[in-house]
Design an enzyme around this catalytic site. Structure first.
Site, PDB file in Angstrom:
ATOM      1  CG  ASP A   1      12.595  -3.955  -2.814  1.00  0.00           C
ATOM      2  OD1 ASP A   1      11.685  -4.631  -3.326  1.00  0.00           O
ATOM      3  OD2 ASP A   1      12.417  -3.209  -1.834  1.00  0.00           O
TER       4      ASP A   1
ATOM      5  CB  THR B   1       5.714  -9.208   2.163  1.00  0.00           C
ATOM      6  OG1 THR B   1       6.265  -7.899   2.071  1.00  0.00           O
ATOM      7  CG2 THR B   1       4.249  -9.175   1.745  1.00  0.00           C
TER       8      THR B   1
ATOM      9  CG  PHE C   1       8.646  -4.131   5.213  1.00  0.00           C
ATOM     10  CD1 PHE C   1       8.847  -5.426   4.763  1.00  0.00           C
ATOM     11  CD2 PHE C   1       7.868  -3.288   4.431  1.00  0.00           C
ATOM     12  CE1 PHE C   1       8.306  -5.873   3.567  1.00  0.00           C
ATOM     13  CE2 PHE C   1       7.310  -3.726   3.237  1.00  0.00           C
ATOM     14  CZ  PHE C   1       7.523  -5.009   2.809  1.00  0.00           C
TER      15      PHE C   1
END
Length: 328
Positions: A22, A164, A186
């Site tokens: 990431d 996302t 997340f």
């Protein structure tokens, strides 16, 4: 008999989960050699400010100028350069990794289905013009109802999507129903919200609200046979990562990849598709009305989605300002 060498947590994790980097820092990707990599506007903003990546910024600006065909519309030039910068980083990352790179659609389009579709097709067109097949690209789109509808259209066109800014089960179900290739719940941002709301300074990893949320999403999707992959993202500590061992993918920042590589000890599998398939889970029929009702009732998901779009938008504005200064 020579005893077997102890494996690091990262080595063990890689045997049950696809480890993704990431970061937009190409040097970090080269160091850790993940299968896939993800970027976002905040990561690109940080990387674009590093001197070693100045040539990529120059390439993006020069490409935008050449593509403009003499246009004097500076704002349009900057938007082209911004898109191209994402592609330039993606192309360089793909020279290092064997798998896929995620490239994000402008967060300001998060509530505009058609504009998201058009932007995604433009980005894929740039990758394909550079000789990169669309199978190696994941288009990142915010998990709004409008973004999910865009992903549904794009997936039918063979453009794979990574949904996302995902914080709630309702978002995950809608994405899976739409045929999204991958979703990115997340973990750390969910923890942040609950720490602030509860006043707690920390949670044990097994009780971490972000871990529990991703576990619930994973089990639901596996229980009902969805093909959509689950990729935990946005970690705050290594404990969150190890509690999600077995998840389809985990996208991990370089500092935690380093920590995992330096740490030894047993790493038991926590998420298992076979176990999930036997769980007693109630199926939820998802339509727009149900999605919006569940979203309104989920204060955490509502707050963090809004905050995430706002944060990525701010990063884009900073990047645009930096690029704008190149067009004189």
């Amino acid at each position: 008999m020579v005893p077997a060498m102890a494996q690091s947590l990262r080595e063990q994790l890689s045997q049950m989960t696809v480890v993704v980097a990431d970061t937009g820092d190409i040097n970090a990707i080269r160091k850790f050699k993940p299968r896939d990599a993800t970027t976002n506007p905040s990561l690109l903003m940080a990387a674009a400010q590093m001197k070693e990546y100045a040539p990529l910024v120059d390439n993006a600006v020069n490409w935008a100028k050449a593509d403009a065909s003499g246009s004097s519309d500076k704002s349009a030039l900057v938007r082209r350069a911004l898109d191209r910068l994402s592609v330039e980083f993606g192309l360089h990352i793909l020279e290092i990794i064997a798998g896929r790179v995620s490239t994000e659609v402008d967060a300001r389009l998060s509530f505009n289905t058609q504009a998201t579709i058009e932007k995604a097709r433009n980005l894929i067109g740039q990758y394909e013009a550079a000789g990169t097949p669309r199978a190696r690209i994941l288009i990142k789109i915010a998990s709004t109802w409008e973004g999910i509808r865009a992903a549904e259209v794009l997936e039918r066109d063979g453009i794979h999507c990574n949904l996302t800014l995902l914080f709630g089960l309702h978002q995950a179900i809608a994405c899976a129903d739409a045929g999204a290739t991958l979703i990115s719940p997340f973990v750390g941002r969910i923890l942040d919200w609950h720490k602030k709301a509860s006043g707690k300074s920390a949670y044990p990893p097994a009780e971490d609200p972000g871990v529990l949320s991703v576990t619930r999403i994973y089990n639901y999707l596996k229980r009902f046979g969805y093909k959509t992959e689950v990729m935990g993202a946005s970690f705050r500590n290594v404990g969150e990562i190890t509690e999600l061992a077995g998840c389809d993918l985990l996208t991990i920042a370089p500092n935690f990849l380093e920590e995992l590589a330096k740490t030894e000890g047993p790493l038991p599998r926590k998420l298992d598709p076979e176990k999930a398939r036997t769980m007693a889970i109630e199926r939820i029929a998802m339509d727009e009305a149900t999605f919006r009702k569940m979203h309104a009732a989920d204060a955490m998901a509502k707050d963090k989605l809004e905050e995430g779009i706002e944060g990525f938008t701010k990063a884009i504005v900073v990047l645009e300002k930096a690029l704008s200064d190149r067009f004189v």
